[in-house]
Design a protein around this motif. Structure first.
Motif, PDB file in Angstrom:
ATOM      1  N   GLY A  21       0.815  -1.210   0.000  1.00  0.00           N
ATOM      2  CA  GLY A  21       0.000   0.000   0.000  1.00  0.00           C
ATOM      3  C   GLY A  21       0.847   1.258   0.000  1.00  0.00           C
ATOM      4  N   LEU A  22       1.915   1.260   0.803  1.00  0.00           N
ATOM      5  CA  LEU A  22       2.805   2.430   0.840  1.00  0.00           C
ATOM      6  C   LEU A  22       3.529   2.614  -0.490  1.00  0.00           C
ATOM      7  N   VAL A  23       3.958   1.520  -1.096  1.00  0.00           N
ATOM      8  CA  VAL A  23       4.625   1.618  -2.403  1.00  0.00           C
ATOM      9  C   VAL A  23       3.661   2.211  -3.424  1.00  0.00           C
ATOM     10  N   ALA A  24       2.424   1.711  -3.459  1.00  0.00           N
ATOM     11  CA  ALA A  24       1.425   2.256  -4.391  1.00  0.00           C
ATOM     12  C   ALA A  24       1.150   3.725  -4.102  1.00  0.00           C
ATOM     13  N   PHE A  25       1.090   4.073  -2.830  1.00  0.00           N
ATOM     14  CA  PHE A  25       0.841   5.452  -2.416  1.00  0.00           C
ATOM     15  C   PHE A  25       1.896   6.387  -2.998  1.00  0.00           C
ATOM     16  N   PHE A  26       3.159   6.054  -2.814  1.00  0.00           N
ATOM     17  CA  PHE A  26       4.233   6.934  -3.303  1.00  0.00           C
ATOM     18  C   PHE A  26       4.387   6.863  -4.817  1.00  0.00           C
ATOM     19  N   ALA A  32       1.795  12.684  -2.392  1.00  0.00           N
ATOM     20  CA  ALA A  32       2.647  11.875  -1.508  1.00  0.00           C
ATOM     21  C   ALA A  32       4.118  12.158  -1.797  1.00  0.00           C
ATOM     22  N   ARG A  33       4.447  12.287  -3.064  1.00  0.00           N
ATOM     23  CA  ARG A  33       5.846  12.571  -3.434  1.00  0.00           C
ATOM     24  C   ARG A  33       6.242  13.990  -3.035  1.00  0.00           C
ATOM     25  N   ILE A  34       5.299  14.924  -3.138  1.00  0.00           N
ATOM     26  CA  ILE A  34       5.572  16.298  -2.687  1.00  0.00           C
ATOM     27  C   ILE A  34       5.836  16.304  -1.189  1.00  0.00           C
ATOM     28  N   ALA A  38       9.322  17.339   0.746  1.00  0.00           N
ATOM     29  CA  ALA A  38       9.296  18.335   1.827  1.00  0.00           C
ATOM     30  C   ALA A  38       9.833  17.731   3.122  1.00  0.00           C
ATOM     31  N   SER A  39       9.461  16.506   3.403  1.00  0.00           N
ATOM     32  CA  SER A  39       9.938  15.830   4.614  1.00  0.00           C
ATOM     33  C   SER A  39      11.448  15.647   4.592  1.00  0.00           C
ATOM     34  N   CYS A  40      11.987  15.268   3.446  1.00  0.00           N
ATOM     35  CA  CYS A  40      13.442  15.101   3.325  1.00  0.00           C
ATOM     36  C   CYS A  40      14.165  16.426   3.569  1.00  0.00           C
ATOM     37  N   GLU A  70      -2.899  12.105   4.585  1.00  0.00           N
ATOM     38  CA  GLU A  70      -2.842  11.935   3.128  1.00  0.00           C
ATOM     39  C   GLU A  70      -3.203  10.497   2.736  1.00  0.00           C
ATOM     40  N   LEU A  71      -2.737   9.533   3.513  1.00  0.00           N
ATOM     41  CA  LEU A  71      -3.100   8.135   3.250  1.00  0.00           C
ATOM     42  C   LEU A  71      -4.606   7.918   3.413  1.00  0.00           C
ATOM     43  N   ILE A  72      -5.188   8.478   4.472  1.00  0.00           N
ATOM     44  CA  ILE A  72      -6.629   8.338   4.697  1.00  0.00           C
ATOM     45  C   ILE A  72      -7.399   9.068   3.598  1.00  0.00           C
ATOM     46  N   ASN A  73      -6.960  10.255   3.229  1.00  0.00           N
ATOM     47  CA  ASN A  73      -7.590  11.016   2.162  1.00  0.00           C
ATOM     48  C   ASN A  73      -7.574  10.224   0.855  1.00  0.00           C
ATOM     49  N   THR A  74      -6.440   9.647   0.527  1.00  0.00           N
ATOM     50  CA  THR A  74      -6.320   8.862  -0.701  1.00  0.00           C
ATOM     51  C   THR A  74      -7.269   7.667  -0.666  1.00  0.00           C
TER      52      THR A  74
END
Length: 122
Positions: A21-26, A32-34, A38-40, A70-74
């Motif tokens: 799920g996380l791989v698909a998310f990113f 998610a990539r933005i 920003a987190s980095c 963002e995960l819940i929103n998606t």
């Protein structure tokens, strides 16, 4: 009530689904990539400025809240699109509310980042 016997193998296997799920998310979500970029930048700045342990807790909490919302929103958007692929005003409201949660989380993260980093630059 689920009366299945506990299985460590099944619990470990369930992590695979979460990682997928996380791989698909990113992979599929631009926001998610933005957030990741920003987190980095924020994490790198924290290392550069040698922020305190409490500041790290605040920063990591803020980053986590943004990713969680963002995960819940998606997820909500995907379910809504599946249920009603065509435009529907109630589905739009549901999606807008979920997006609003991400906005609140992002504004919170900006506030936390400002409170942590601005004093280091003065």
């Amino acid at each position: 009530m689920n009366k299945q016997k506990f299985s460590l193998k099944k619990r470990i296997h369930s992590f695979r689904y979460a990682i997928e799920g996380l791989v698909a998310f990113f992979k599929e979500e631009h926001n998610a990539r933005i957030h990741l970029v920003a987190s980095c930048i924020v994490l790198s700045t924290g290392f550069f400025l040698k922020i305190s342990q409490m500041e790290w807790i605040a920063i990591l909490f803020a980053i986590s809240i943004v990713f969680i919302t963002e995960l819940i929103n998606t997820s909500i958007e995907r379910v809504a699109d599946y249920i009603s692929p065509e435009f529907h005003p109630k589905i739009k409201l549901i999606k807008d509310l979920a997006a609003g949660a991400v906005l609140v989380a992002a504004l919170f993260a900006i506030l936390v980042g400002s409170l942590v980093f601005i004093p280091h630059f003065w």
